[in-house]
Design a protein around this motif. Structure first.
Motif, PDB file in Angstrom:
ATOM      1  N   ASP A   1       0.834  -1.204   0.000  1.00 31.19           N
ATOM      2  CA  ASP A   1       0.000   0.000   0.000  1.00 31.19           C
ATOM      3  C   ASP A   1       0.868   1.253   0.000  1.00 31.19           C
ATOM      4  OD1 ASP A   1      -1.952   1.945   0.485  1.00 31.19           O
ATOM      5  OD2 ASP A   1      -1.982   1.528   2.630  1.00 31.19           O
ATOM      6  N   TYR A   2       0.520   2.171  -0.876  1.00 30.94           N
ATOM      7  CA  TYR A   2       1.154   3.488  -0.890  1.00 30.94           C
ATOM      8  C   TYR A   2       0.063   4.534  -1.066  1.00 30.94           C
ATOM      9  CZ  TYR A   2       4.459   7.223  -1.777  1.00 30.94           C
ATOM     10  OH  TYR A   2       5.193   8.390  -1.687  1.00 30.94           O
ATOM     11  N   GLY A   3      -0.853   4.564  -0.147  1.00 31.49           N
ATOM     12  CA  GLY A   3      -1.868   5.605  -0.178  1.00 31.49           C
ATOM     13  C   GLY A   3      -3.145   5.247  -0.906  1.00 31.49           C
ATOM     14  N   ILE A   4      -3.262   4.043  -1.436  1.00 28.43           N
ATOM     15  CA  ILE A   4      -4.514   3.570  -2.037  1.00 28.43           C
ATOM     16  C   ILE A   4      -4.808   2.216  -1.406  1.00 28.43           C
ATOM     17  CG2 ILE A   4      -5.695   2.835  -4.145  1.00 28.43           C
ATOM     18  CD1 ILE A   4      -5.117   5.858  -4.053  1.00 28.43           C
ATOM     19  N   ASP A   5      -5.930   2.129  -0.703  1.00 33.20           N
ATOM     20  CA  ASP A   5      -6.289   0.902   0.002  1.00 33.20           C
ATOM     21  C   ASP A   5      -7.164  -0.034  -0.821  1.00 33.20           C
ATOM     22  OD1 ASP A   5      -4.987   1.503   2.496  1.00 33.20           O
ATOM     23  OD2 ASP A   5      -6.554   2.999   2.817  1.00 33.20           O
ATOM     24  N   ALA A   6      -7.916   0.529  -1.778  1.00 35.35           N
ATOM     25  CA  ALA A   6      -8.850  -0.299  -2.542  1.00 35.35           C
ATOM     26  C   ALA A   6      -9.248   0.416  -3.822  1.00 35.35           C
ATOM     27  CB  ALA A   6     -10.096  -0.596  -1.707  1.00 35.35           C
ATOM     28  N   HIS A   7      -9.822  -0.346  -4.728  1.00 35.17           N
ATOM     29  CA  HIS A   7     -10.453   0.185  -5.935  1.00 35.17           C
ATOM     30  C   HIS A   7     -11.918  -0.242  -5.912  1.00 35.17           C
ATOM     31  CE1 HIS A   7      -6.285  -0.056  -7.971  1.00 35.17           C
ATOM     32  NE2 HIS A   7      -6.489   1.152  -7.518  1.00 35.17           N
ATOM     33  N   ALA A   8     -12.782   0.640  -6.374  1.00 32.68           N
ATOM     34  CA  ALA A   8     -14.203   0.321  -6.512  1.00 32.68           C
ATOM     35  C   ALA A   8     -14.589   0.548  -7.971  1.00 32.68           C
ATOM     36  CB  ALA A   8     -15.047   1.198  -5.598  1.00 32.68           C
ATOM     37  N   GLU A   9     -15.332  -0.401  -8.539  1.00 34.99           N
ATOM     38  CA  GLU A   9     -15.734  -0.316  -9.944  1.00 34.99           C
ATOM     39  C   GLU A   9     -17.237  -0.522 -10.073  1.00 34.99           C
ATOM     40  OE1 GLU A   9     -14.811  -2.455 -14.269  1.00 34.99           O
ATOM     41  OE2 GLU A   9     -13.943  -3.291 -12.439  1.00 34.99           O
ATOM     42  N   SER A  10     -17.878   0.404 -10.758  1.00 34.56           N
ATOM     43  CA  SER A  10     -19.316   0.273 -10.978  1.00 34.56           C
ATOM     44  C   SER A  10     -19.592  -0.755 -12.062  1.00 34.56           C
ATOM     45  CB  SER A  10     -19.917   1.628 -11.370  1.00 34.56           C
ATOM     46  OG  SER A  10     -19.362   2.075 -12.593  1.00 34.56           O
ATOM     47  N   PHE A  11     -20.787  -1.283 -12.035  1.00 34.55           N
ATOM     48  CA  PHE A  11     -21.247  -2.214 -13.056  1.00 34.55           C
ATOM     49  C   PHE A  11     -22.414  -1.569 -13.775  1.00 34.55           C
ATOM     50  CE2 PHE A  11     -18.388  -5.001 -11.238  1.00 34.55           C
ATOM     51  CZ  PHE A  11     -18.414  -6.263 -11.821  1.00 34.55           C
ATOM     52  N   ASP A  12     -22.563  -1.879 -15.061  1.00 37.08           N
ATOM     53  CA  ASP A  12     -23.685  -1.311 -15.797  1.00 37.08           C
ATOM     54  C   ASP A  12     -24.934  -2.160 -15.572  1.00 37.08           C
ATOM     55  OD1 ASP A  12     -23.644  -3.517 -17.501  1.00 37.08           O
ATOM     56  OD2 ASP A  12     -22.545  -2.478 -19.076  1.00 37.08           O
TER      57      ASP A  12
END
Length: 170
Positions: free
Chosen positions: A35-46
């Motif tokens: 980790d370097y300042g980003i803990d996760a990614h979130a992605e929307s679904f259509d």
């Protein structure tokens, strides 16, 4: 009797964010390895249950200390310059998410240059009290993800007019 183990607020915050995004049907990907300042990614679904390719980068902080500096309408988050440079130059929109374990509430702010206030030694950004990470925020967060410099129209759909009609039909 054994000693009481204090709660792991960092994991509680990430878990709460994962639960919230997942309840909207979004993908949540923990990124805390190296980790370097980003803990996760979130992605929307259509609407067809397909990933959108539009992601948000999340810096998640949890605990009472992130609610210690109240301001009109929210709380000040203060950070290190190395993280700010990284976030402002990131290809994905970066959100700071703070988690209040007492109320089990997540708050968020989109990190942009115009929201940063510089002080003599550091920088700060306001995390608004009214920006609660709940289902009603999903549409607003999708707009942020869609507006990212790397986000573009569907490359396959854009390429179809360039193909011979028989290939485009497939």
């Amino acid at each position: 009797m054994g000693a009481t183990v204090p709660p792991d607020t960092e994991n509680m915050g990430v878990g709460a964010a994962q639960l919230e995004f997942s309840s909207w049907g979004w993908a949540f990907r923990d990124q805390r390895v190296r980790d370097y300042g980003i803990d996760a990614h979130a992605e929307s679904f259509d609407g067809l249950h397909q990933p959108s390719g539009r992601l948000l980068a999340l810096q998640i902080k949890a605990g009472d200390s992130y609610f210690g500096e109240e301001a009109d309408g929210g709380w000040w988050y203060r950070g290190e310059n190395k993280h700010l440079r990284y976030w402002l130059g990131h290809v994905l929109p970066v959100l700071i998410v703070i988690y209040d374990p007492a109320s089990k509430t997540l708050y968020w702010q989109h990190v942009t240059e115009d929201r940063i206030e510089y002080t003599d030694r550091e920088w700060k950004i306001l995390i608004p009290r009214d920006q609660v990470l709940v289902a009603e925020a999903a549409a607003r967060l999708r707009v942020i993800a869609d507006a990212a410099p790397g986000a573009s129209e569907d490359p396959v759909a854009n390429s179809l007019p360039l193909l011979p009609p028989s290939a485009a039909a497939v």
